[in-house]
Design a protein around this motif. Structure first.
Motif, mmCIF file in Angstrom:
data_model
loop_
_atom_site.group_PDB
_atom_site.id
_atom_site.type_symbol
_atom_site.label_atom_id
_atom_site.label_comp_id
_atom_site.label_asym_id
_atom_site.label_seq_id
_atom_site.Cartn_x
_atom_site.Cartn_y
_atom_site.Cartn_z
ATOM 1 N N LEU A 1 0.827 -1.204 0.000
ATOM 2 C CA LEU A 1 0.000 0.000 0.000
ATOM 3 C C LEU A 1 0.864 1.257 0.000
ATOM 4 O O LEU A 1 1.768 1.388 0.813
ATOM 5 N N ALA A 2 0.545 2.188 -0.904
ATOM 6 C CA ALA A 2 1.221 3.489 -0.936
ATOM 7 C C ALA A 2 0.344 4.564 -0.305
ATOM 8 O O ALA A 2 0.828 5.374 0.482
ATOM 9 N N ALA A 3 -0.949 4.569 -0.625
ATOM 10 C CA ALA A 3 -1.869 5.595 -0.113
ATOM 11 C C ALA A 3 -3.295 5.081 -0.196
ATOM 12 O O ALA A 3 -3.613 4.252 -1.047
ATOM 13 N N ILE A 4 -4.144 5.617 0.689
ATOM 14 C CA ILE A 4 -5.563 5.273 0.665
ATOM 15 C C ILE A 4 -6.359 6.480 1.142
ATOM 16 O O ILE A 4 -5.936 7.202 2.042
ATOM 17 N N ALA A 5 -7.498 6.713 0.506
ATOM 18 C CA ALA A 5 -8.445 7.740 0.935
ATOM 19 C C ALA A 5 -9.737 7.032 1.325
ATOM 20 O O ALA A 5 -10.159 6.094 0.652
ATOM 21 N N VAL A 6 -10.332 7.490 2.411
ATOM 22 C CA VAL A 6 -11.572 6.896 2.928
ATOM 23 C C VAL A 6 -12.569 8.027 3.138
ATOM 24 O O VAL A 6 -12.240 9.056 3.734
ATOM 25 N N THR A 7 -13.773 7.850 2.635
ATOM 26 C CA THR A 7 -14.811 8.857 2.836
ATOM 27 C C THR A 7 -16.123 8.171 3.188
ATOM 28 O O THR A 7 -16.310 6.994 2.883
ATOM 29 N N ALA A 8 -16.991 8.915 3.846
ATOM 30 C CA ALA A 8 -18.269 8.346 4.266
ATOM 31 C C ALA A 8 -19.343 9.425 4.224
ATOM 32 O O ALA A 8 -19.058 10.613 4.389
ATOM 33 N N PHE A 9 -20.569 8.997 3.990
ATOM 34 C CA PHE A 9 -21.701 9.909 4.066
ATOM 35 C C PHE A 9 -22.932 9.147 4.517
ATOM 36 O O PHE A 9 -22.977 7.926 4.447
ATOM 37 N N ASP A 10 -23.913 9.902 5.008
ATOM 38 C CA ASP A 10 -25.143 9.283 5.495
ATOM 39 C C ASP A 10 -26.191 9.228 4.388
ATOM 40 O O ASP A 10 -25.929 9.619 3.246
ATOM 41 N N SER A 11 -27.387 8.754 4.731
ATOM 42 C CA SER A 11 -28.439 8.577 3.720
ATOM 43 C C SER A 11 -28.913 9.896 3.124
ATOM 44 O O SER A 11 -29.457 9.913 2.027
ATOM 45 N N ALA A 12 -28.669 11.009 3.819
ATOM 46 C CA ALA A 12 -29.026 12.322 3.278
ATOM 47 C C ALA A 12 -27.919 12.890 2.399
ATOM 48 O O ALA A 12 -28.074 13.955 1.808
ATOM 49 N N GLY A 13 -26.789 12.189 2.316
ATOM 50 C CA GLY A 13 -25.671 12.656 1.504
ATOM 51 C C GLY A 13 -24.699 13.552 2.239
ATOM 52 O O GLY A 13 -23.793 14.110 1.634
ATOM 53 N N ASP A 14 -24.880 13.697 3.561
ATOM 54 C CA ASP A 14 -23.976 14.535 4.343
ATOM 55 C C ASP A 14 -22.679 13.784 4.636
ATOM 56 O O ASP A 14 -22.699 12.620 5.050
ATOM 57 N N VAL A 15 -21.556 14.473 4.432
ATOM 58 C CA VAL A 15 -20.241 13.894 4.693
ATOM 59 C C VAL A 15 -20.084 13.667 6.188
ATOM 60 O O VAL A 15 -20.462 14.504 7.003
ATOM 61 N N LEU A 16 -19.543 12.507 6.542
ATOM 62 C CA LEU A 16 -19.340 12.157 7.948
ATOM 63 C C LEU A 16 -17.845 11.990 8.238
ATOM 64 O O LEU A 16 -17.107 11.480 7.403
ATOM 65 N N PRO A 17 -17.402 12.402 9.419
ATOM 66 C CA PRO A 17 -15.993 12.234 9.790
ATOM 67 C C PRO A 17 -15.733 10.812 10.291
ATOM 68 O O PRO A 17 -15.937 10.504 11.454
ATOM 69 N N ILE A 18 -15.310 9.962 9.391
ATOM 70 C CA ILE A 18 -15.089 8.561 9.718
ATOM 71 C C ILE A 18 -13.632 8.207 9.429
ATOM 72 O O ILE A 18 -13.161 8.395 8.317
ATOM 73 N N SER A 19 -12.952 7.694 10.443
ATOM 74 C CA SER A 19 -11.592 7.197 10.235
ATOM 75 C C SER A 19 -11.656 5.674 10.156
ATOM 76 O O SER A 19 -12.654 5.069 10.553
ATOM 77 N N PRO A 20 -10.613 5.032 9.652
ATOM 78 C CA PRO A 20 -10.615 3.566 9.594
ATOM 79 C C PRO A 20 -10.793 2.951 10.987
ATOM 80 O O PRO A 20 -10.241 3.447 11.975
ATOM 81 N N CYS A 21 -11.555 1.871 11.052
ATOM 82 C CA CYS A 21 -11.763 1.166 12.321
ATOM 83 C C CYS A 21 -10.479 0.431 12.718
ATOM 84 O O CYS A 21 -9.517 0.357 11.951
ATOM 85 N N GLY A 22 -10.464 -0.146 13.884
ATOM 86 C CA GLY A 22 -9.283 -0.849 14.381
ATOM 87 C C GLY A 22 -8.838 -1.992 13.482
ATOM 88 O O GLY A 22 -7.646 -2.151 13.208
ATOM 89 N N GLY A 23 -9.788 -2.801 13.022
ATOM 90 C CA GLY A 23 -9.439 -3.914 12.139
ATOM 91 C C GLY A 23 -8.838 -3.429 10.834
ATOM 92 O O GLY A 23 -7.881 -4.011 10.315
ATOM 93 N N CYS A 24 -9.392 -2.343 10.302
ATOM 94 C CA CYS A 24 -8.854 -1.784 9.055
ATOM 95 C C CYS A 24 -7.489 -1.157 9.288
ATOM 96 O O CYS A 24 -6.600 -1.260 8.445
ATOM 97 N N ARG A 25 -7.290 -0.527 10.428
ATOM 98 C CA ARG A 25 -5.976 0.039 10.746
ATOM 99 C C ARG A 25 -4.921 -1.059 10.762
ATOM 100 O O ARG A 25 -3.822 -0.887 10.247
ATOM 101 N N GLN A 26 -5.252 -2.193 11.353
ATOM 102 C CA GLN A 26 -4.320 -3.319 11.380
ATOM 103 C C GLN A 26 -4.011 -3.779 9.955
ATOM 104 O O GLN A 26 -2.854 -4.022 9.609
ATOM 105 N N ALA A 27 -5.025 -3.873 9.113
ATOM 106 C CA ALA A 27 -4.809 -4.300 7.727
ATOM 107 C C ALA A 27 -3.965 -3.279 6.963
ATOM 108 O O ALA A 27 -3.079 -3.653 6.189
ATOM 109 N N LEU A 28 -4.219 -1.993 7.173
ATOM 110 C CA LEU A 28 -3.446 -0.955 6.491
ATOM 111 C C LEU A 28 -1.974 -1.037 6.860
ATOM 112 O O LEU A 28 -1.091 -0.979 5.991
ATOM 113 N N VAL A 29 -1.684 -1.180 8.144
ATOM 114 C CA VAL A 29 -0.293 -1.263 8.607
ATOM 115 C C VAL A 29 0.385 -2.511 8.047
ATOM 116 O O VAL A 29 1.554 -2.476 7.672
ATOM 117 N N GLU A 30 -0.343 -3.591 7.958
ATOM 118 C CA GLU A 30 0.217 -4.838 7.437
ATOM 119 C C GLU A 30 0.755 -4.665 6.016
ATOM 120 O O GLU A 30 1.764 -5.250 5.654
#
Length: 146
Positions: A83-112
């Motif tokens: 992995l060189a880089a990754i962007a993560v984005t999230a929004f709700d059902s109304a289309g509003d952008v939400l501040p979401i960071s990778p969860c713990g399991g995803c953080r472990q996978a990213l570091v791996e």
């Protein structure tokens, strides 16, 4: 706060990943939480892979966008994927952008796959934050050397 300083070329690359992450989020299957998450990564080989969250009525069987993108990259590039880089984005059902960071399991996978990889995600003010995967998970799990 920034994990790295980026030149204009790197920033345009992050903008591309952010756009692709948004497109992936629009494909999410999220009937339960209505939280749509998309991820777009660039491998060290220069290829871009995307993923979205896929929920399941048995919540623990769902899959995160980041790990879906990683799975696509491993499928395409094999066990040598890095992995060189990754962007993560999230929004709700109304289309509003939400501040979401990778969860713990995803953080472990990213570091791996790339401890020094750039991870970009939204903050509560909707601005993007870039840090390294290692900074997100400084005390990761790893097998002892044998």
């Amino acid at each position: 706060m920034r994990g790295h300083l980026f030149d204009d070329t790197a920033m345009s690359d992050l903008d591309t990943l952010r756009t692709r992450a948004l497109q992936a989020a629009q494909q999410a299957y999220a009937p339960y939480s209505r939280l749509r998450v998309g991820a777009a990564l660039r491998s060290t080989a220069g290829q871009v892979y995307t993923g979205c969250n896929v929920e399941n009525a048995s919540y623990t069987l769902g899959n995160c966008a980041e790990r879906a993108a990683i799975a696509a990259a491993v499928q395409a590039e094999g066990a040598g994927f890095r992995l060189a880089a990754i962007a993560v984005t999230a929004f709700d059902s109304a289309g509003d952008v939400l501040p979401i960071s990778p969860c713990g399991g995803c953080r472990q996978a990213l570091v791996e796959f790339g401890e020094d990889a750039t991870v970009s995600f939204r903050q509560p003010d909707a601005q993007w934050l870039e840090v390294t995967a290692g900074a997100l998970l400084p005390h990761r799990f790893s097998f002892p050397e044998r």
